[in-house]
Scaffold this motif. Structure first.
Motif, PDB file in Angstrom:
ATOM      1  N   LEU A  18       0.827  -1.202   0.000  1.00 16.56           N
ATOM      2  CA  LEU A  18       0.000   0.000   0.000  1.00 16.56           C
ATOM      3  C   LEU A  18       0.865   1.258   0.000  1.00 16.56           C
ATOM      4  N   TYR A  19       1.957   1.251   0.766  1.00 17.43           N
ATOM      5  CA  TYR A  19       2.842   2.406   0.765  1.00 17.43           C
ATOM      6  C   TYR A  19       3.349   2.694  -0.648  1.00 17.43           C
ATOM      7  N   GLU A  20       3.719   1.636  -1.371  1.00 20.40           N
ATOM      8  CA  GLU A  20       4.205   1.833  -2.730  1.00 20.40           C
ATOM      9  C   GLU A  20       3.099   2.376  -3.627  1.00 20.40           C
ATOM     10  N   THR A  21       1.866   1.902  -3.432  1.00 18.15           N
ATOM     11  CA  THR A  21       0.737   2.428  -4.209  1.00 18.15           C
ATOM     12  C   THR A  21       0.546   3.915  -3.935  1.00 18.15           C
ATOM     13  N   CYS A  22       0.617   4.313  -2.664  1.00 14.02           N
ATOM     14  CA  CYS A  22       0.447   5.726  -2.310  1.00 14.02           C
ATOM     15  C   CYS A  22       1.569   6.580  -2.890  1.00 14.02           C
ATOM     16  N   ARG A  23       2.768   6.049  -2.882  1.00 13.66           N
ATOM     17  CA  ARG A  23       3.877   6.793  -3.487  1.00 13.66           C
ATOM     18  C   ARG A  23       3.640   6.988  -4.981  1.00 13.66           C
ATOM     19  N   ARG A  24       3.120   5.943  -5.651  1.00 13.71           N
ATOM     20  CA  ARG A  24       2.841   6.066  -7.082  1.00 13.71           C
ATOM     21  C   ARG A  24       1.719   7.078  -7.340  1.00 13.71           C
ATOM     22  N   LEU A  25       0.726   7.119  -6.451  1.00  6.89           N
ATOM     23  CA  LEU A  25      -0.345   8.109  -6.617  1.00  6.89           C
ATOM     24  C   LEU A  25       0.219   9.524  -6.526  1.00  6.89           C
ATOM     25  N   GLY A  26       1.073   9.753  -5.540  1.00  5.73           N
ATOM     26  CA  GLY A  26       1.681  11.076  -5.412  1.00  5.73           C
ATOM     27  C   GLY A  26       2.557  11.417  -6.598  1.00  5.73           C
TER      28      GLY A  26
ATOM     29  N   ARG B 154       3.592  14.092 -12.109  1.00  5.31           N
ATOM     30  CA  ARG B 154       3.821  13.934 -13.548  1.00  5.31           C
ATOM     31  C   ARG B 154       2.692  14.547 -14.375  1.00  5.31           C
ATOM     32  N   GLU B 155       1.515  14.683 -13.760  1.00  3.98           N
ATOM     33  CA  GLU B 155       0.404  15.353 -14.439  1.00  3.98           C
ATOM     34  C   GLU B 155       0.494  16.871 -14.317  1.00  3.98           C
TER      35      GLU B 155
ATOM     36  N   TYR C 268       5.332  12.249  -4.405  1.00  4.02           N
ATOM     37  CA  TYR C 268       5.193  13.495  -5.157  1.00  4.02           C
ATOM     38  C   TYR C 268       6.526  14.250  -5.195  1.00  4.02           C
ATOM     39  N   ARG C 269       7.171  14.373  -4.037  1.00  5.00           N
ATOM     40  CA  ARG C 269       8.435  15.115  -3.985  1.00  5.00           C
ATOM     41  C   ARG C 269       9.507  14.434  -4.822  1.00  5.00           C
ATOM     42  N   GLU C 270       9.571  13.109  -4.737  1.00  2.00           N
ATOM     43  CA  GLU C 270      10.580  12.396  -5.513  1.00  2.00           C
ATOM     44  C   GLU C 270      10.356  12.581  -7.017  1.00  2.00           C
ATOM     45  N   ALA C 271       9.087  12.488  -7.425  1.00  2.00           N
ATOM     46  CA  ALA C 271       8.788  12.653  -8.847  1.00  2.00           C
ATOM     47  C   ALA C 271       9.077  14.075  -9.310  1.00  2.00           C
TER      48      ALA C 271
ATOM     49  N   ALA D  22      11.293  16.086  -8.124  1.00  6.38           N
ATOM     50  CA  ALA D  22      12.739  16.264  -8.214  1.00  6.38           C
ATOM     51  C   ALA D  22      13.277  15.647  -9.502  1.00  6.38           C
ATOM     52  N   GLU D  23      12.760  14.475  -9.850  1.00  2.00           N
ATOM     53  CA  GLU D  23      13.212  13.822 -11.073  1.00  2.00           C
ATOM     54  C   GLU D  23      12.753  14.597 -12.309  1.00  2.00           C
ATOM     55  N   ILE D  24      11.500  15.065 -12.277  1.00  2.03           N
ATOM     56  CA  ILE D  24      10.987  15.822 -13.418  1.00  2.03           C
ATOM     57  C   ILE D  24      11.763  17.107 -13.616  1.00  2.03           C
ATOM     58  N   ASP D  25      12.054  17.771 -12.548  1.00  3.76           N
ATOM     59  CA  ASP D  25      12.800  19.030 -12.636  1.00  3.76           C
ATOM     60  C   ASP D  25      14.264  18.818 -13.000  1.00  3.76           C
ATOM     61  N   GLY D  26      14.672  17.560 -13.039  1.00  3.58           N
ATOM     62  CA  GLY D  26      16.060  17.285 -13.402  1.00  3.58           C
ATOM     63  C   GLY D  26      17.045  17.679 -12.333  1.00  3.58           C
ATOM     64  N   THR D  27      16.576  17.789 -11.081  1.00  2.51           N
ATOM     65  CA  THR D  27      17.493  18.188 -10.015  1.00  2.51           C
ATOM     66  C   THR D  27      18.396  17.032  -9.630  1.00  2.51           C
ATOM     67  N   ARG D  28      19.522  17.358  -9.099  1.00  2.00           N
ATOM     68  CA  ARG D  28      20.449  16.334  -8.656  1.00  2.00           C
ATOM     69  C   ARG D  28      19.900  15.551  -7.472  1.00  2.00           C
ATOM     70  N   ALA D  29      19.056  16.212  -6.679  1.00  2.00           N
ATOM     71  CA  ALA D  29      18.506  15.511  -5.519  1.00  2.00           C
ATOM     72  C   ALA D  29      17.706  14.296  -5.957  1.00  2.00           C
ATOM     73  N   GLY D  30      16.889  14.456  -6.980  1.00  2.74           N
ATOM     74  CA  GLY D  30      16.104  13.331  -7.467  1.00  2.74           C
ATOM     75  C   GLY D  30      16.982  12.240  -8.039  1.00  2.74           C
ATOM     76  N   LEU D  31      18.004  12.627  -8.791  1.00  2.90           N
ATOM     77  CA  LEU D  31      18.916  11.644  -9.367  1.00  2.90           C
ATOM     78  C   LEU D  31      19.697  10.905  -8.292  1.00  2.90           C
ATOM     79  N   ARG D  32      20.044  11.624  -7.226  1.00  2.00           N
ATOM     80  CA  ARG D  32      20.809  10.996  -6.147  1.00  2.00           C
ATOM     81  C   ARG D  32      19.940   9.995  -5.380  1.00  2.00           C
ATOM     82  N   ARG D  33      18.663  10.327  -5.173  1.00  2.83           N
ATOM     83  CA  ARG D  33      17.772   9.362  -4.520  1.00  2.83           C
ATOM     84  C   ARG D  33      17.589   8.122  -5.386  1.00  2.83           C
ATOM     85  N   ARG D  34      17.461   8.358  -6.691  1.00  2.00           N
ATOM     86  CA  ARG D  34      17.325   7.218  -7.596  1.00  2.00           C
ATOM     87  C   ARG D  34      18.574   6.343  -7.545  1.00  2.00           C
TER      88      ARG D  34
END
Length: 402
Positions: free
Chosen positions: A87-95, A100-101, A159-162, A164-176
């Motif tokens: 469920l946690y993973e589902t909620c993360r995907r919803l955020g 992404r929208e 939501y925050r992770e997405a 960061a990745e969408i914005d192309g920030t290094r923070a998102g890439l580092r978490r990935r």
């Protein structure tokens, strides 16, 4: 997301006498009505947040999320240790989907509030119908609203992770990059080099993983990969780790053994295990726990059910004695194995008279017979005794009976 003893737990109904139903009975009352509850929540969400009522993927995702949430809530009523991972993973995907929208989290947060409100009305009706005690209702309310907060936090994290990745920030890439290095499987060298370069992470030769008990906000240099969000904050540092920096985190942490990058997931697994054992009292409480100082304990306690089976098998002759005698004989046997059978050393170790030691050793020899002369059996018994002693925090030696 992995499951570990650092993970936050929702409160369970407190059993305070006959007024409070058993968890299994309470869950059994709730489960038959879950399909109708899902329909009610979905209808209310679609009415109040029309975007989720659009045909196609939105509608399917909404219903799936509601079904998972209500099913898990009832599972938690029955068993507070039920896994939240799916469920946690589902909620993360919803955020992440909202990000992404190009939307805010307002609609998703409204949906959570609506679902919680409908769920509480349903619980109130259930309570009246079955005349549930006020203590049960209070605990269900505490569970429901805490549960809703957890789901909202997971969506916010996604939501925050997405973003960061969408914005192309290094923070998102580092978490990935951190997720890849500490997750299952191996990262191809070409992928690692590309991601590390994009994230501005200088690739070290060896790393240590650090598991934190609570969220920390300390900033780190570019050489550190960090995911400091609950429920399992953790970091990946170049080896060796600096003790002073870790102490300044302001929360209990455990440092995994140094490994190469390919084994970073193992370092994190051991760090999380150590943190859980500290919380359980099996390892000494300290601001920083170094796994390299407790490798034997971690090995012996890495699989508690298996350790119990080993103890039951290897220490079976002790089962014939009463509890207090079994505890004294278990201590004596461990000291006898560690001190090579020297009665004087055992007496000092246990703070008893040598004559007492000799009496106990005679009992042990009668109980164990030739096994005390078998090197393999002695090794297995010592490991079982060490593991058993580490698993308990009281003086009584654990039972070897099933």
């Amino acid at each position: 997301m992995p499951r570990d003893s650092a993970q936050q737990r929702l409160p369970a109904p407190r059993e305070s006498g006959e007024e409070v139903l058993r968890r299994g009975e309470l869950a059994a009352l709730m489960r038959p009505a879950l399909p109708a509850l899902v329909d009610s929540i979905v209808r209310e969400v679609w009415r109040a947040v029309p975007v989720y009522a659009r045909p196609g993927e939105y509608g399917r995702v909404t219903r799936h999320g509601v079904e998972c949430a209500v099913a898990l809530f009832v599972d938690l009523v029955e068993d507070p240790l039920a896994s939240r991972d799916q469920l946690y993973e589902t909620c993360r995907r919803l955020g992440a989907g909202e990000a992404r929208e190009g939307r805010t989290l307002d609609d998703l947060q409204s949906a959570y509030r609506i679902g919680t409100r409908v769920g509480w009305r349903w619980i109130m009706r259930l309570g009246r119908r079955h005349r549930l005690a006020s203590a049960v209702m209070a605990q269900l309310a505490e569970m429901l609203f805490g549960f809703a907060d957890e789901l909202a936090r997971m969506s916010s994290r996604g939501y925050r992770e997405a973003r960061a990745e969408i914005d192309g920030t290094r923070a998102g890439l580092r978490r990935r990059l951190l997720r890849l290095l500490t997750g299952p499987g191996t990262v191809p060298e070409a992928v690692l080099a590309e991601l590390a370069a994009a994230a501005g992470w200088p690739v070290p030769g060896e790393v240590v993983a650090v598991a934190a008990e609570a969220t920390v906000s300390t900033s780190w240099g570019p050489e550190v990969l960090a995911d400091l969000e609950p429920p399992q904050p953790h970091l990946l540092l170049p080896a060796p780790a600096d003790a002073r920096s870790l102490t300044r985190l302001g929360t209990r942490v455990a440092v995994g053994p140094p490994t190469d990058l390919g084994a970073a997931a193992h370092s994190l697994r051991w760090a999380r295990t150590a943190l859980r054992l500290v919380a359980d009292g099996a390892l000494p409480d300290a601001p920083v726990t170094w796994c390299t100082d407790h490798l034997t304990e971690l090995w012996l306690l890495s699989d508690s059910p298996l350790a119990e089976q080993v103890a039951r098998q290897e220490l079976a002759p002790l089962a014939q004695f009463p509890d207090r005698t079994r505890g004294r004989l278990g201590e004596t046997l461990l000291s006898w194995l560690q001190n090579g059978g020297n009665s004087e050393k055992i007496a000092v170790d246990l703070s008893v008279h040598p004559q007492t030691v000799r009496y106990r050793v005679r009992q042990l020899k009668q109980a164990f017979g030739d096994r005390l002369d078998d090197p393999d059996a002695r090794f297995a018994m010592q490991a079982a005794l060490r593991a058993s002693g580490l698993r308990v925090t009281r003086n009584e030696f654990p039972s070897t009976e099933p």
